[in-house]
Design an enzyme around this catalytic site. Structure first.
Site, PDB file in Angstrom:
ATOM      1  N   LYS A 203       0.974  -0.982  -0.006  1.00  0.00           N
ATOM      2  CA  LYS A 203       0.506   0.041  -0.065  1.00  0.00           C
ATOM      3  C   LYS A 203       1.240   1.115   0.300  1.00  0.00           C
ATOM      4  O   LYS A 203       2.092   1.224   0.637  1.00  0.00           O
ATOM      5  CB  LYS A 203      -1.204   0.005   1.334  1.00  0.00           C
ATOM      6  CG  LYS A 203      -1.938  -0.593   0.770  1.00  0.00           C
ATOM      7  CD  LYS A 203      -2.947  -0.787   2.049  1.00  0.00           C
ATOM      8  CE  LYS A 203      -4.163  -1.978   1.887  1.00  0.00           C
ATOM      9  NZ  LYS A 203      -5.786  -1.516   2.390  1.00  0.00           N
ATOM     10  N   ARG A 237      -3.156  -9.568   4.684  1.00  0.00           N
ATOM     11  CA  ARG A 237      -4.302  -9.823   3.535  1.00  0.00           C
ATOM     12  C   ARG A 237      -3.277  -9.816   3.230  1.00  0.00           C
ATOM     13  O   ARG A 237      -2.838  -8.376   2.698  1.00  0.00           O
ATOM     14  CB  ARG A 237      -5.396  -8.857   2.980  1.00  0.00           C
ATOM     15  CG  ARG A 237      -5.990  -8.944   2.138  1.00  0.00           C
ATOM     16  CD  ARG A 237      -7.440  -8.415   1.891  1.00  0.00           C
ATOM     17  NE  ARG A 237      -8.115  -8.567   0.608  1.00  0.00           N
ATOM     18  CZ  ARG A 237      -7.609  -7.967  -0.299  1.00  0.00           C
ATOM     19  NH1 ARG A 237      -6.627  -7.288  -0.489  1.00  0.00           N
ATOM     20  NH2 ARG A 237      -8.348  -7.404  -1.750  1.00  0.00           N
TER      21      ARG A 237
END
Length: 261
Positions: A203, A237
């Site tokens: 991210k 995740r």
């Protein structure tokens, strides 16, 4: 939890829309690498992403769920649409992973009518605009309160507590300062009593810290996953299952040695 993006516009560049065989191979490889759960998504939730029509999302995700329904690992589907939730539950999905916290009309009812698990995520705003100007007075308290309210709404609809997971939603309507505050105080979210799912793999927060582009955030992603588990995450995740598994093996070996010394 391995990420399987069946989209054309994944922020990480690994979308596989229209390439079913490649998606199937990616899922098979994730299982071989040690994934405990596959998380299948047919609609991108990256900042600025446009919504996907119902039929298109169904066409993307249902065949993957059907193909892996008996693969030996639980299947999660990343969706906000009640119609998709019902369809994938019928096709064999075990978890609904909703970035919108089941706020879409009919979403709670769709989940309550099944026996699937559900992950409630916090998001301020919606994907197209969520990163324009996120603002909080106390991000940890506000995220915690939101997750509590959504879990209570689920339980009021008859969903058992043990079916519920929560996710603070790193990068979903949050600036770097908010992401860091959440990460530093994950114990307050863990203490809600629901398994905590954390997704920070590749991210932008990692890019902001390291200066690395998406393709070069493996080390940062693995480090963040380890820190998340140390702070109470039950599920991480990730895009890079094998590397994350190796890191966890090292951590587990050291912890085991300490406990037995």
């Amino acid at each position: 939890m391995a990420i399987i993006n069946v989209t054309p516009d994944s922020f990480s560049g690994d979308g596989l829309v229209g390439r079913r065989d490649m998606a199937l191979r990616q899922a098979e490889q994730a299982i071989a690498d040690g994934a405990d759960i596959l998380d299948i998504g047919g609609e991108s939730s990256r900042p600025g992403a446009e919504a996907v029509g119902l039929q298109e999302e169904l066409d993307r995700v249902v065949p993957i769920v059907e193909a892996f329904a008996n693969a030996g690992v639980p299947l999660s589907v990343d969706t906000v649409k009640p119609q998709v939730m019902r369809a994938v539950a019928s096709a064999g999905a075990a978890i609904i992973n909703d970035i919108n916290g089941l706020r879409e009309p009919g979403a709670i009812e769709a989940v309550a009518a099944t026996d699937v698990g559900v992950c409630l995520m916090h998001m301020q705003g919606e994907p197209r605009t969520m990163q324009s100007a996120p603002h909080y007075r106390d991000v940890v308290t506000e995220v915690r309160d939101f997750l509590c309210l959504r879990a209570d709404a689920l339980k009021s609809a008859g969903v058992a507590t043990e079916r519920i997971l929560v996710d603070p939603g790193f990068g979903f309507g949050k600036a770097l300062v908010h992401n860091l505050a959440l990460f530093a105080d994950l114990s307050r979210l863990r203490d809600l009593g629901y398994p905590l799912l954390i997704g920070v793999s590749r991210k932008s927060m990692l890019g902001q810290i390291t200066g690395q582009p998406v393709a070069q955030r493996l080390a940062a992603s693995v480090a963040a996953a380890m820190l998340a588990v140390q702070r109470g995450a039950a599920i991480v995740r990730v895009h890079d299952v094998a590397a994350t598994r190796d890191a966890f093996a090292i951590m587990a070996a050291i912890q085991s040695h300490q406990q037995n010394s």
